[in-house]
Design an enzyme around this catalytic site. Structure first.
Site, PDB file in Angstrom:
ATOM      1  N   LYS A   1       0.871  -1.186   0.000  1.00 53.58           N
ATOM      2  CA  LYS A   1       0.000   0.000   0.000  1.00 53.58           C
ATOM      3  C   LYS A   1       0.896   1.220   0.000  1.00 53.58           C
ATOM      4  O   LYS A   1       2.048   1.158   0.461  1.00 53.58           O
ATOM      5  CB  LYS A   1      -0.892   0.024   1.241  1.00 53.58           C
TER       6      LYS A   1
HETATM    7  P1  NAD Z   1     -12.904   7.429  -2.997  1.00 54.76           P
HETATM    8  O1  NAD Z   1     -11.924   8.473  -2.629  1.00 54.76           O
HETATM    9  O2  NAD Z   1     -13.273   7.257  -4.441  1.00 54.76           O
HETATM   10  O3  NAD Z   1     -14.283   7.649  -2.186  1.00 54.76           O
HETATM   11  C1  NAD Z   1     -14.339   7.752  -0.799  1.00 54.76           C
HETATM   12  C2  NAD Z   1     -15.743   8.201  -0.417  1.00 54.76           C
HETATM   13  O4  NAD Z   1     -15.891   8.160   1.003  1.00 54.76           O
HETATM   14  C3  NAD Z   1     -16.054   9.650  -0.817  1.00 54.76           C
HETATM   15  O5  NAD Z   1     -17.414   9.713  -1.240  1.00 54.76           O
HETATM   16  C4  NAD Z   1     -15.880  10.430   0.488  1.00 54.76           C
HETATM   17  O6  NAD Z   1     -16.624  11.627   0.508  1.00 54.76           O
HETATM   18  C5  NAD Z   1     -16.422   9.412   1.458  1.00 54.76           C
HETATM   19  N1  NAD Z   1     -16.053   9.582   2.853  1.00 54.76           N
HETATM   20  C6  NAD Z   1     -14.843   9.847   3.397  1.00 54.76           C
HETATM   21  N2  NAD Z   1     -14.928   9.920   4.740  1.00 54.76           N
HETATM   22  C7  NAD Z   1     -16.234   9.688   5.046  1.00 54.76           C
HETATM   23  C8  NAD Z   1     -16.958   9.606   6.260  1.00 54.76           C
HETATM   24  N3  NAD Z   1     -16.364   9.782   7.437  1.00 54.76           N
HETATM   25  N4  NAD Z   1     -18.291   9.332   6.202  1.00 54.76           N
HETATM   26  C9  NAD Z   1     -18.903   9.152   5.033  1.00 54.76           C
HETATM   27  N5  NAD Z   1     -18.265   9.188   3.845  1.00 54.76           N
HETATM   28  C10 NAD Z   1     -16.954   9.463   3.865  1.00 54.76           C
HETATM   29  O7  NAD Z   1     -12.331   6.058  -2.399  1.00 54.76           O
HETATM   30  P2  NAD Z   1     -12.711   4.565  -2.847  1.00 54.76           P
HETATM   31  O8  NAD Z   1     -11.736   4.116  -3.848  1.00 54.76           O
HETATM   32  O9  NAD Z   1     -14.167   4.470  -3.116  1.00 54.76           O
HETATM   33  O10 NAD Z   1     -12.336   3.776  -1.495  1.00 54.76           O
HETATM   34  C11 NAD Z   1     -13.256   3.655  -0.409  1.00 54.76           C
HETATM   35  C12 NAD Z   1     -12.816   2.485   0.455  1.00 54.76           C
HETATM   36  O11 NAD Z   1     -12.805   1.274  -0.323  1.00 54.76           O
HETATM   37  C13 NAD Z   1     -11.408   2.608   1.055  1.00 54.76           C
HETATM   38  O12 NAD Z   1     -11.387   1.965   2.313  1.00 54.76           O
HETATM   39  C14 NAD Z   1     -10.557   1.808   0.075  1.00 54.76           C
HETATM   40  O13 NAD Z   1      -9.344   1.364   0.659  1.00 54.76           O
HETATM   41  C15 NAD Z   1     -11.513   0.676  -0.219  1.00 54.76           C
HETATM   42  N6  NAD Z   1     -11.237  -0.058  -1.453  1.00 54.76           N
HETATM   43  C16 NAD Z   1     -11.177   0.586  -2.659  1.00 54.76           C
HETATM   44  C17 NAD Z   1     -10.933  -0.149  -3.824  1.00 54.76           C
HETATM   45  C18 NAD Z   1     -10.941   0.491  -5.185  1.00 54.76           C
HETATM   46  O14 NAD Z   1     -10.860  -0.251  -6.168  1.00 54.76           O
HETATM   47  N7  NAD Z   1     -11.060   1.796  -5.296  1.00 54.76           N
HETATM   48  C19 NAD Z   1     -10.719  -1.532  -3.733  1.00 54.76           C
HETATM   49  C20 NAD Z   1     -10.794  -2.160  -2.487  1.00 54.76           C
HETATM   50  C21 NAD Z   1     -11.061  -1.404  -1.369  1.00 54.76           C
END
Ligand code: NAD
Length: 424
Positions: free
Chosen positions: A113
């Site tokens: 990461k």
């Molecule tokens: P992103 O930046 O695209 O979106 C994050 C979202 O969460 C945004 O809408 C933001 O406003 C919201 N957010 C942040 N803090 C918040 C809170 N306290 N309450 C409510 N909403 C909140 O990120 P993403 O890629 O969608 O990742 C989200 C999660 O999924 C992370 O934990 C990431 O590690 C995990 N993840 C992502 C992927 C991927 O392919 N992008 C794969 C596996 C896991």
């Protein structure tokens, strides 16, 4: 991490959570303290300074990290996060979870990461490009399609991956498509990658509802986070006939007891940048109230430790499918288990992203691309195999799905390590 930290802080430290889950798995497998130490300690950690010339001519020095947790099963794989909350402990935990995720769904990677501590909303596109290129440049000795392959995470996207791929390629002197995944399709990305994490989350969420005897059509859901994972999860849930009652982002939450019109909400977010103010809905007083709705399914898809020792007793969802990494702390896990909630753990629920990242890497390295139907079918097959394997193991040993998933993954990694032997 230190004994001086107050209990709630410990509970919300993702590295404390990751290490406690690992210790649990090591005990279930009856492996010794040597293996625990080996797997609790990252293989390699790099912290770099990222000097940035701001648009106004001033210079600001940002801090970035890359942690490679384990390389026993293949090259390091894991996302890059741009967030003000990025810390070395958080990156260590996320790298460890990547190791287990790749092992659990049987793809030939170790976990990694990375991240830069900054709030991307405070920087221009040009500044973000310079941050990305300098961060990539500092990590040149580590990165590569056979050594360490980044992908998007919180605060990063296809554009950031394009800049990373370009910076790496220019420094190598030739185009290297396989150095990152989550690239645009026009640049060697895979069809189906953008929605793969959400598709996987929804696949196991629907399976978990069925497992609990809850009919999918008419079931109710709440989704926390409306970013790359949350928004397509909400859309796919609605497509499957689930009523999505509430969604939130970092600015607030919206609610409609009749079920939100998700495509209209997506259009609203595209034009305003937030779910807040969506006309066909009621605002919720506090974004976190979404976590406490009486719904069949809760999908936390934002950040770590949102369900913790302080609030787990207020969660009423029957099934929790973890789109985010580490949204539920170990103390909360115990409370939810007592309440009879079924938690589908992150390393299973959100593995669809790394599965299709693997497909993207395979396609890019072979310069031969598959159809979207092919990608989606292979993704669904792997999610289903992983889901069935975890449920069967949990039932056989009478343990939680998280314990089962982590134990299966740790066993796979430990076996790879033992087969290779300890060098020298
Ligand atoms: P992103 O930046 O695209 O979106 C994050 C979202 O969460 C945004 O809408 C933001 O406003 C919201 N957010 C942040 N803090 C918040 C809170 N306290 N309450 C409510 N909403 C909140 O990120 P993403 O890629 O969608 O990742 C989200 C999660 O999924 C992370 O934990 C990431 O590690 C995990 N993840 C992502 C992927 C991927 O392919 N992008 C794969 C596996 C896991």
């Amino acid at each position: 991490m230190t004994a001086t930290l107050a209990a709630p802080v410990q509970d919300r430290n993702p590295l404390v959570a990751a290490r406690s889950q690992l210790a649990d798995a090591i005990a279930l497998l009856d492996l010794g303290p040597g293996m625990l130490d080996m797997l609790a300690t990252p293989r390699r950690e790099v912290t770099v300074s990222v000097p940035l010339r701001r648009d106004d001519g001033s210079v600001e020095v940002l801090i970035g990290h890359r942690v490679q947790h384990n390389l026993s099963r293949g090259p390091a794989k894991g996302g890059v996060r741009f967030s003000p909350h990025v810390s070395l402990d958080e990156v260590r935990a996320l790298a460890m979870w990547m190791t287990w995720k790749c092992a659990l769904v049987n793809i030939p990677y170790g976990g990694a990461k990375g991240g830069v501590t900054l709030d991307p909303r405070q920087y221009s596109r040009g500044e973000l490009q310079r941050v990305t290129r300098r961060y990539t440049s500092e990590l040149m000795p580590l990165l590569g399609p056979t050594t360490d392959i980044p992908a998007p995470d919180i605060g990063t996207d296809e554009q950031v991956m394009s800049w990373m791929m370009d910076t790496y390629s220019v420094n190598r002197g030739h185009t290297v498509l396989g150095v990152v995944t989550g690239k645009p399709v026009a640049l060697g990305g895979s069809l189906g990658r953008a929605s793969a994490t959400s598709r996987g989350v929804v696949h196991v969420a629907l399976a978990a509802l069925g497992h609990r005897g809850i009919a999918v059509r008419g079931a109710t859901a709440a989704v926390q986070g409306f970013g790359k994972v949350g928004r397509d999860a909400a859309r796919l849930l609605a497509d499957a006939g689930v009523r999505v009652l509430a969604v939130s982002d970092q600015y607030g939450a919206v609610h409609d007891p009749a079920g939100l019109d998700v495509p209209a909400l997506m259009a609203h977010v595209d034009s305003t940048g937030s779910v807040v103010g969506f006309a066909a809905s009621e605002p919720m007083d506090a974004g976190d109230d979404l976590l406490y709705l009486d719904v069949d399914l809760l999908v936390p898809a934002a950040v770590e430790a949102v369900i913790n020792a302080d609030n787990a007793h207020r969660v009423r969802a029957r099934v929790i499918a973890e789109g985010a990494n580490g949204p539920t702390t170990p103390a909360a896990d115990a409370v939810l288990a007592d309440a009879g909630a079924l938690v589908v753990p992150d390393i299973l629920a959100n593995a669809g992203g790394v599965i299709v990242s693997y497909f993207e890497w395979v396609q890019a390295n072979q310069a031969y691309w598959w159809s979207e139907d092919d990608v989606n079918a292979r993704l669904a097959e792997r999610m289903q195999v992983a889901w069935e394997g975890v449920v069967a193991y949990a039932e056989r040993r009478d343990i939680s799905l998280r314990q089962a998933a982590t134990t299966l993954a740790v066993e796979t990694v430990a076996n790879a390590h033992l087969a290779r032997g300890l060098y020298p």
